[in-house]
Design an enzyme around this catalytic site. Structure first.
Site, PDB file in Angstrom:
ATOM      1  N   GLY A   1      44.050  28.532  38.966  1.00 46.73           N
ATOM      2  CA  GLY A   1      43.316  28.322  37.724  1.00 46.73           C
ATOM      3  C   GLY A   1      41.881  28.785  37.744  1.00 46.73           C
ATOM      4  N   HIS A   2      41.414  29.324  38.871  1.00 40.96           N
ATOM      5  CA  HIS A   2      39.988  29.715  38.985  1.00 40.96           C
ATOM      6  C   HIS A   2      39.893  31.130  39.541  1.00 40.96           C
ATOM      7  CE1 HIS A   2      35.678  29.387  40.090  1.00 40.96           C
ATOM      8  NE2 HIS A   2      35.659  28.436  39.201  1.00 40.96           N
ATOM      9  N   PHE A   3      40.090  32.101  38.885  1.00 40.63           N
ATOM     10  CA  PHE A   3      40.512  32.280  37.511  1.00 40.63           C
ATOM     11  C   PHE A   3      41.750  33.152  37.524  1.00 40.63           C
ATOM     12  CE2 PHE A   3      35.921  31.575  37.295  1.00 40.63           C
ATOM     13  CZ  PHE A   3      35.861  30.533  36.390  1.00 40.63           C
TER      14      PHE A   3
END
Length: 151
Positions: free
Chosen positions: A53-55
């Site tokens: 999720g990052h990123f």
């Protein structure tokens, strides 16, 4: 276990830090001198859970985790310098100041963590930390950790 007293392998790091996967962010100590400095390494793998999720599509190691890696290196230096904690004592990460991020850290990078002891007073120690990739500064900050008895 290593016979070189200036390096620490993961087994020795696990004896000093309470952190475990996925939050252990120091893979090996390359060099240290009690009460002075410590150099450690964090190998950054695409398999780190936060990269989902990052990123998505542009994975970047979170800045707050770079600071945490430096704080863990600081904790190792504090433990090696002051010795084992007495029963009921803990080291706490107490403060961070002047944090600056200079470049992104990405999968495949090897982050070198350099922490330097500045001073200690009444159980509170001040350190200076730098995280580098390929000799280039990724992050720098001043940190404090406190040695306290549990309440």
């Amino acid at each position: 276990m290593t016979t070189d007293t200036h390096t620490l392998h993961i087994e020795e790091i696990l004896e000093l830090l309470p952190h475990r996967f996925p939050f252990l962010l120091v893979d090996r100590v390359l060099d240290f001198e009690k009460g002075k400095f410590l150099r450690a390494v964090k190998n950054v793998s695409f398999n780190e859970p936060f990269f989902q999720g990052h990123f998505p599509g542009k994975p970047i190691f979170p800045g707050v985790l770079i600071l945490e890696a430096m704080a863990q290196a600081t904790g190792i230096l504090a433990f090696k310098s002051a010795g084992k904690l007495a029963p009921g004592e803990l080291y706490y990460f107490a403060a961070i100041d002047e944090a600056r991020f200079k470049r992104p850290v990405q999968p495949g990078d090897q982050m070198i963590l350099e922490v330097e002891f500045i001073k200690e007073r009444r159980g509170v120690a001040r350190f200076k930390g730098v995280a580098k990739v390929d000799g280039e500064v990724a992050c720098e900050a001043s940190m404090m950790c406190a040695r306290r008895r549990e309440a």
